[in-house]
Each structure stands twice: as C-alpha cells, then as structure tokens.
Design an enzyme around this catalytic site. Structure first.
Site, PDB file in Angstrom:
ATOM      1  N   ARG A 517       0.844  -1.178   0.000  1.00 58.11           N
ATOM      2  CA  ARG A 517       0.000   0.000   0.000  1.00 58.11           C
ATOM      3  C   ARG A 517       0.880   1.228   0.000  1.00 58.11           C
ATOM      4  NH1 ARG A 517      -5.484  -0.204   2.235  1.00 58.11           N
ATOM      5  NH2 ARG A 517      -5.958  -2.412   2.247  1.00 58.11           N
ATOM      6  N   ASP A 634       9.282  11.757  -4.911  1.00 49.79           N
ATOM      7  CA  ASP A 634       9.061  10.953  -3.708  1.00 49.79           C
ATOM      8  C   ASP A 634      10.078   9.813  -3.649  1.00 49.79           C
ATOM      9  OD1 ASP A 634       7.965  10.205  -1.335  1.00 49.79           O
ATOM     10  OD2 ASP A 634       6.150   9.327  -2.174  1.00 49.79           O
TER      11      ASP A 634
END
Ligand SMILES: *[C@@H]1O[C@H](CO)[C@@H](O)[C@H](O)[C@H]1NC(C)=O
Ligand SMILES: *[C@@H]1O[C@H](CO)[C@@H](O)[C@H](O)[C@H]1NC(C)=O
Ligand SMILES: *[C@@H]1O[C@H](CO)[C@@H](O)[C@H](O)[C@H]1NC(C)=O
Ligand SMILES: *[C@@H]1O[C@H](CO)[C@@H](O)[C@H](O)[C@H]1NC(C)=O
Ligand SMILES: *[C@@H]1O[C@H](CO)[C@@H](O)[C@H](O)[C@H]1NC(C)=O
Ligand SMILES: *[C@@H]1O[C@H](CO)[C@@H](O)[C@H](O)[C@H]1NC(C)=O
Ligand SMILES: *[C@@H]1O[C@H](CO)[C@@H](O)[C@H](O)[C@H]1NC(C)=O
Ligand SMILES: *[C@@H]1O[C@H](CO)[C@@H](O)[C@H](O)[C@H]1NC(C)=O
Ligand SMILES: *[C@@H]1O[C@H](CO)[C@@H](O)[C@H](O)[C@H]1NC(C)=O
Ligand SMILES: *[C@@H]1O[C@H](CO)[C@@H](O)[C@H](O)[C@H]1NC(C)=O
Length: 798
Positions: A517, A634
């Site tokens: 996730r 990121d």
C-alpha cells in the site's frame, strides 16, 4: 524511319518474351541460366510462393541478383542480394543487357556482367547434378548430388535476417556504415564503421555489458528470430514483436539510419509495420548525422551542420558537414574565434580534458592548438574538453554545458546564426503538430485553461510524433526506402496498452493478493493472459479527468530503463484508474535496511553500492535522458524495489505531475513526498525542480550506508537527535577520517572504504542548498569512478 527500325529490332525480342514466358521454376539445374534482359521474370519461386528470386531492377538498366518477399506484384521487399556491396555506393549492379546468372557444369552459381566478367559466385563445385532451390524460409540453397546443402544464402546475409535464419559469429548485417554483429566478447552490438572512425553505439557504450543486461560468457554467439516474433540472442538480449504470435511474416532489418527494426507484414495491405526496434532515441545512433553534424531533438529529430559548415552531400546526412572556410593549419590564431552551440557536445575524441579551469583558459587552449576544431565547456566544475575530430554530435536539451566551434573571425555566420537563433525562439515549437497531438489526447481546443502539465504533455506528444514522423521522413525520403515503412514507424512498439477493468479483475483474481500500500493506492499481484506476472496498482483518490490520466500514463509507459519499474499499461474505466507494472521479485529497500528482511538477509556492501548506483542511474535517466523533465518527487527506500539479483528498480515515478526541469513557474497543486526525505524548498514554497530528488537521494544514500532510518532521527548516546543534527555529527566523524563509524555496524567492517567515503560525501553534497547540489548525472559519474569492477571504461567525455 526510326520507328520502323525500332519495330524491326523489337519484334524478335517480343516474340522471345512470349516464348520464354514460362511459369517460374522451383529448381534450377546445371547448365541453365537467366539473362538480365528477362529481369521481369522470376527466376525461382519458393513452393509456397512467399519468396522469389531473380533479377531486381535497381535503376535504369541496373540490376541486382536478389531474393525478395513476394508481398505484391509490384512492391518487392528485397531480403538478400548477391552483388558486391560497399558502404559508400551500395550494391554495384550489373547491366541489364548481357548480364546473366548461371549454374555452370561444375555446380558453381555465377553472376556475370555484360562484358563477361564475373561479379559474384557461390564458390561451389559439386558437379553435374547440382540443384538450386529457393526454400519456403527464403533461403536459397545449392544442393550437391547427394542432396546435401553446399551453399545457402542464409549464411551470407546482407541487411536482413529472416525467421529461422541464424546470425552467428561469422555473419553480420550491414547497411551503409552500420553493422549488427557479435563482438569478440560474445555481445550482440551495433557499430558505426565509417571512413575515419569506428564506434559502438548499441548497447549503450556508457555502460559495460552486464549493466546493459548482457551476458559476456555465452560463447555460442547466435541470434535468431523465431516464428512467434521473438528475436533472442545468446547474450541475453531479446525483443518480442508487439504482434507476437504465429502465422505472421516478419523480418529484422538494419535500416539505413543505423537502427535495426523488426517488421511484420500486414497480409491484407501488403505493408510492413514496425513491431520492434533496438535504439529508441535515434540521436544515439553513431554516424547518423555524419562528421561534424549535430543531431538535435529540440524541434523534431533532425541533423544540422554547425555554423559555417555545409552538408557534404545534400542527399545524405551520413556524409556529414564540411567547413566552408579554409582550414589551412598555417593560419594565425588571431584569425579565429568561436561560435557557441548551446547544450551541444560531440561524443569522444578529446584532445585534452581538464577540470576546474576557466572558460577563457579553455578558449585559449583550443585557439592556440591548430588541430583543435572545437571545445565543450561545462560550467560549474569547469570541465574543458578540446576536440580534434567531431563525430556523434548531439544537442542534449539539458546538458549543463555548451560546445564552441572554431570559425574564422570574418565569418558571416557569426552574425547570421545569432539572428537565426532568435527567430527560432520566437516561434512556438511545432505549433501545428501540437494541436494535432492535443486532439489525439482528446482535448478541446477552446479549453484555454489548461494546466501547465497539459501543455507539456502536448509538447511531449508532439515531440514524440515529430521524432517519429519527421525522423522517418527526414532520413528515408532521400534513400528510396519503401513508403510502407512510414506507417509502420508510427506504430513503434513498446508493448504498452490499455486494459479493460474486467481483464485486470480477472488477472488479479478479484484483487485478492495485496502486495503493498502506498500513498497513491494499493498494489495487487496479477497474472495476465500471456502468463506475465504483473503488479496492478489501483489508484485511490484520482482527481484527474480521463484525458489527463490517459496522456500522463502514455508518457510514463514510454519510459524504459533497467533501473526503473516498467509500466506495461493502464486501465481507465468510469471511476477506476489502474496501472499495470512489471512485477519485481523482491521487496522494497526499506524492508532490507530496517525491516523484517534485514535480519534474515542483510544487504552486503557491494549490494548496497550497486543499489546506490542503480538508483542514481534510474534518476539520472528520468532527469536528463528520457523525457527530459520527469521529477520523481518521492524518492525513498519504500519506492526502491529490488530485483531477484538485488538490482534497484525505482517505482512510482511520473505520478507526480511532470515538471519542466529548472522551471521557475511550475506549481504543484499539492505537495508530494514523504517527511524526512523532502527537500527544504517544499516547505519554503520555492519552485520545484529535479534537485528535490537529489536531496531525497542524499537521504536515501545515508540510509543505505548506515542501515538506519536516519531521516526520522536517531538515538545517539541515549539522546534523540534529529536528521540535521545527525548530518552534523556524521560530517564531524568523516572529517576525523573514521568513515567506519558511520557505516552500518551489522556489516562488521566488511565494506570498501573508498566507496563508503565517496557515498557519504555525495550524500552530504546532495543535502546542500539546492544550487550547490550535484545533478544525478554527475553523481552517477562519481559513483562509477569508484566502481571496482574491472571492465568499466568511461566512454563518455563528461
Ligand atoms: C568489365 O567491366 C567492368 C566495369 O565496367 C570492369 O571493371 C572489368 O574490368 C571488365 N572486365 C573485362 C573482362 O573486360
Ligand atoms: C535441397 O536441400 C534442401 C534441404 O535439405 C531441401 O529442402 C530441398 O528440397 C533440396 N532441393 C532439391 C531440389 O532436392
Ligand atoms: C541455426 O542454428 C541452429 C542451432 O545451432 C541449427 O540447428 C540450425 O540448423 C541453424 N539453421 C541454419 C539455417 O543454419
Ligand atoms: C547460450 O545461448 C544459447 C542460445 O541462446 C542457449 O541455448 C544456451 O543455453 C546458452 N548457454 C548458457 C550456458 O547459458
Ligand atoms: C492491416 O491493415 C489494415 C489497415 O491498415 C488494418 O485494418 C488491419 O487490422 C491490419 N491487419 C493486421 C493483421 O494488423
Ligand atoms: C606558412 O606561413 C609562413 C609565414 O607566414 C610562410 O612562409 C609559409 O610559406 C607558409 N606555409 C604554407 C604551407 O602555406
Ligand atoms: C590540460 O590537460 C592536458 C592533458 O590532458 C595537460 O597536458 C595540460 O597541461 C592541461 N592544461 C591545463 C591548463 O591545465
Ligand atoms: C594562447 O594565446 C593567447 C593569446 O592569443 C595567449 O595570451 C596565451 O598565453 C596562449 N596560451 C597558451 C597556453 O599558449
Ligand atoms: C507500392 O509502394 C508504393 C510506395 O512505395 C505505394 O504507393 C503503393 O501503394 C504500393 N503498392 C502496393 C500494391 O502495395
Ligand atoms: C499496422 O499499421 C496499421 C496502420 O498504420 C494498423 O492499422 C495496423 O493495425 C498495424 N498492424 C499491426 C500488425 O501492427
């Protein structure tokens, strides 16, 4: 009178034609021949009629003895030619009148020209009962009396490889100066072998074989295209046709532009589609724009000459450019000056390379050296490269340096190039094509309120289209390459496709097996119909509209680098947005550094070093090479996945909006990134550029070295210190020369000191104020310079 004479002369010819107009043969026996005059006829035909062989008309009165695909009555796709070939002038033809191909009584197949001279022979001497057959595979074979093959055209290919035909250590495909062959180290390569230089351009000469995914240790040296459309080489290289499957006629051809491509025949139209190719960015093909020429993507793929240079042969870029001024070495240095070519560089052939010198000094070195033709200067660290041979020139949109061409002071171009440049920048780049591609993505022209991203997507699409269309047009217009290639060229494969929701639901077993996730969504394991294992990411919270999403993922789908997780496709149906990625065997880096995996299989030093290098490579590709302006935003250990061999693959790139690099006005609607890895400029609300990734990379690098999640602070001597304090502490430790105190204890001192120092130093420089941070390209170079693998030779001049 003349007409009458004509008739008289023509009549016997005509009657002969009628008499000899027998149907094509399937076998030729000794003593038979075919004449150039009868070139309209097919000499031999394969039993299934796929291939024909005979005289092929190259021009008026000029013939070659060739094999071709009988795709249609008029259009021949020649796959093999007997006539002698030279890179400069191509096949040397025989004259239509008086030439012939014959199988003589010794069993030698020979091609003779008008005056009786032999221009080609099979060098066989198997006697009276020799036969020549054209097989269904397109192989022309000569059988001896006992029906053994004594010669076959498959063993002397020209520019094309047919299914089932082996490329071996003894054979190569050649087109112009470009060769596809097995090198002495067992690697399948492409080489530019020009009159002055030879240089390998595929696979990338910047990396060694392993890093290019090749195996040097299989000495079989064989590459073959199978019936399913897989081209597999013994060194581990493989391409799969985008239409892979049985029953399609295919070929692999090294084209005149130096790229090799796989083509599939569309049986209904008789046209060839490109279904695979080796080099994606055509500017990386060496020799493409010839000597002194520059390959430039900035407004569609094109070659151009430097200022004060002109094309040697206006019909052929391979011949390059020549100076329009006298190059007499006796001229005084006062007569010359330099003209800037922004962001350009020529690959290799440095007279000298010096670091940390001033621009003026670099200028003077080249000016005072009579053999110096140009220099490239990189600001920042002051690299100066002087050149005496200018090949493989390229304009890299974001190359942090410029090339300067030596030209006479009295040159006209000094004025004209400047004005030309200005007029160029006034025009919006490729405005017409932009509209075309915008509509391709389904936008409405009246919608003025586009986001920045949108415009970039359009420009990118336009560039892509330009590269493909103009590139094709530009290079092949002049070389009489069949027009069918053009259509194929647009269909360049990258196996990227759109999936239906149902397909993905089935592939993942109704989203059963969760792999992980992240901020953007949940990742599931899936198996596609063709048994390919994939990771399917179901995006949550997608704000983008259908078109924007479509445009964005199509761009990401074109990114292909071994250190980046490949995207195979996507699905966009109603509210569902899914991305289909290549499946990476091992888990993410954080699990191995700080998580559950770190106890059972701790990463060794060389694995850590390789991961650091691979990650840097992937980011460098995103920043500098691929689409020129992808910022990851990121970078963190969670987004670095590990392959079975513990190589790094960066995930989740491109999901941040595509940012124009070094843009001062790009606005992110919301911040991305993860606390601890985010550069200070995020908080300061400064414009975001690729340097945010460099910062995050620095943090990750420290974590790779220390094996501790330093980004969230650590416990030092029973005191909780934050990241910045940690960095201060680490800098202090490094200055005392004790890098071992920074390196992960769990390695028990098993590490390479030189590499560790380099990595820590790089990390520190990444954490600097952003203008002082290095680029990812520079980081790759520094890391590679302390790579202890023996076979790395830095090929690039910067
Ligand atoms: C035949 O012609 C070619 C070129 O036209 C020439 O090179 C060759 O020497 C000639 N051979 C003979 C036997 O005259
Ligand atoms: C020559 O040999 C090949 C391969 O063995 C065979 O397919 C072909 O039919 C032979 N040709 C003739 C005329 O027998
Ligand atoms: C190609 O190579 C394979 C394996 O080495 C061999 O079996 C086959 O006969 C070869 N084909 C030709 C046409 O030479
Ligand atoms: C070498 O390549 C050949 C052909 O691709 C393959 O059949 C063979 O298994 C390979 N050998 C090794 C040792 O990998
Ligand atoms: C052949 O081309 C036609 C027209 O471009 C196209 O509709 C058809 O799908 C193609 N066939 C194959 C097998 O790709
Ligand atoms: C080179 O220049 C010198 C003096 O300027 C002159 O004497 C000499 O002839 C020149 N040589 C050539 C090859 O032009
Ligand atoms: C530049 O490097 C060359 C060797 O590559 C050296 O001979 C030369 O002295 C250097 N020049 C300067 C100004 O450092
Ligand atoms: C090069 O020439 C300039 C003047 O043109 C001179 O000032 C400089 O010292 C020279 N440099 C070298 C390295 O010869
Ligand atoms: C043959 O090729 C030409 C261009 O190369 C094309 O215009 C023409 O339609 C083709 N003919 C057939 C029958 O495919
Ligand atoms: C070949 O290209 C045409 C149009 O350029 C396209 O319609 C067709 O589907 C393609 N065929 C294959 C097999 O890719």
């Amino acid at each position: 009178m003349a007409a009458l004479l004509y008739l008289v002369l023509l009549l016997p010819l005509l009657s002969f034609k009628i008499c000899s107009g027998a149907s094509p043969r399937q076998t030729m026996t000794t003593g038979s021949h075919i004449r150039g005059e009868d070139h309209g006829e097919v000499f031999l035909i394969s039993p299934d009629r796929t291939f024909s062989c005979g005289f092929h008309e190259l021009g008026t009165n000029a013939l070659t003895f060739s094999i071709w695909y009988t795709t249609s009555a008029t259009n021949r796709t020649v796959v093999w030619t007997a006539n002698p070939y030279s890179a400069e002038s191509g096949y040397s033809p025989v004259n239509k009148y008086g030439s012939r191909i014959s199988l003589n009584h010794d069993g030698n197949l020979i091609l003779t020209d008008t005056n009786g001279s032999m221009v080609w022979e099979s060098r066989t001497s198997s006697g009276k009962h020799t036969t020549v057959t054209l097989l269904n595979s397109g192989n022309l074979v000569i059988n001896d009396t006992s029906n053994n093959i004594v010669w076959q055209s498959f063993h002397s290919p020209t520019d094309t490889l047919l299914p089932g035909q082996n490329l071996t250590k003894d054979t190569r495909l050649v087109s112009g100066y470009h060769h596809l062959y097995f090198d002495n180290d067992n690697v399948l390569r492409m080489l530019y072998d020009g009159p002055e230089i030879t240089s390998i351009y595929w696979p990338s000469p910047d990396y060694n074989a392993e890093k290019n995914g090749r195996n040097r240790f299989n000495s079989t040296r064989i590459a073959v295209l199978d019936d399913m459309g897989n081209f597999v080489s013994s060194d581990g290289f493989k391409i799969e046709a985008s239409d892979s499957g049985p029953g399609i006629k295919r070929r692999i051809t090294i084209d005149y532009d130096g790229n090799f491509r796989m083509y599939s025949l569309n049986a209904s139209t008789g046209k060839w589609n490109v279904t695979g190719q080796a080099v994606i960015q055509m500017c990386y093909v060496h020799g493409l724009c010839g000597k002194n020429g520059l390959c430039d993507y900035s407004s569609g793929l094109q070659c151009r000459c430097p200022p004060d240079y002109e094309m040697v042969d206006p019909t052929n870029w391979n011949k390059g450019c020549r100076p329009m001024f006298s190059t007499d070495k006796n001229q005084s240095t006062e007569d010359f000056t330099f003209v800037k070519q922004p962001h350009a560089d020529y690959y290799g052939f440095d007279l000298s390379s010096n670091k940390s010198i001033s621009f003026e000094a670099c200028w003077n070195i080249c000016l005072n050296t009579s053999t110096c033709l140009s220099f490239t200067y990189k600001g920042g660290d002051g690299w100066c490269y002087t050149k005496d041979l200018l090949y493989n020139g390229q304009v890299y949109m974001y190359f942090p340096g410029d090339n300067y061409m030596k030209v006479p002071k009295n040159s006209n171009s000094l004025i004209s190039t400047i004005s030309k440049k200005e007029s160029l920048t006034c025009e919006p780049p490729g405005s017409e094509v932009m509209l075309g591609s915008a509509s391709m993505y389904g936008t409405k022209k009246d919608n003025i309120n586009w986001t920045y991203f949108y415009v970039f997507a359009a420009i990118l699409g336009a560039l892509e289209l330009l590269v493909i269309v103009t590139g094709w047009y530009f290079f092949f217009k002049k070389h009489n390459i069949p027009k069918s290639m053009e259509d194929g060229y647009k269909m360049i494969t990258n196996q990227f496709r759109r999936f239906t929701y149902r397909e993905l639901r089935e592939a993942t077993g109704k989203f059963k097996e969760e792999l992980g996730r992240g901020g953007a969504g949940i990742v599931y394991r899936g198996v596609l119909e063709d048994k390919k294992i994939v990771a399917v990411k179901k995006l949550t919270d997608v704000r983008q509209g259908e078109e924007e999403f479509w445009a964005e993922v199509t761009l990401i789908g074109r990114i292909n680098h071994i250190n980046l997780v490949r995207m195979w496709g996507f699905c966009s149906e109603g509210p569902n947005r899914l991305l289909v990625y290549e499946y990476v065997e091992n888990e993410s880096l954080d699990k191995y550094l700080f998580g559950e995996r770190s106890t059972e299989s701790l990463l060794g030093w060389s694995q850590r070093y390789r991961l650091a290098l691979g990650t840097a490579r992937g980011l460098a590709y995103l920043h500098h090479e691929c689409l020129e302006w992808v910022v990851h935003c990121d970078v963190k250990p969670e987004n670095i996945l590990l392959t079975r061999d513990f190589d790094a693959k960066i995930a989740d790139f491109g999901l941040a909006k595509l940012a124009k690099r070094d843009s001062t006005s790009f606005n992110f609607t919301h911040m991305r990134g993860t606390m601890g890895y985010m550069a200070p400029e995020w908080a300061l609300n400064l414009p975001i550029n690729a340097k945010v990734d460099v910062y995050s990379y620095g943090v990750v690098l420290l974590e790779i070295v220390t094996g501790i999640r330093v980004s969230s602070g650590i416990l030092l001597e029973e005191r909780q210190i934050d990241f910045l304090e940690f960095v201060q502490e680490a800098k202090h430790i490094l200055s005392t020369g004790n890098v071992g105190d920074i390196v992960d204890d769990r390695l028990h001192g098993h590490f390479d000191t030189e590499q560790a120092i380099a990595m820590v130093k790089i990390a520190f420089s990444c954490l600097e104020e952003r203008s002082k941070r290095p680029t990812m390209d520079e980081i790759v170079k520094v890391l590679m310079s302390c790579d202890d693998e023996d076979d790395y030779h830095p090929a690039y001049s910067y």
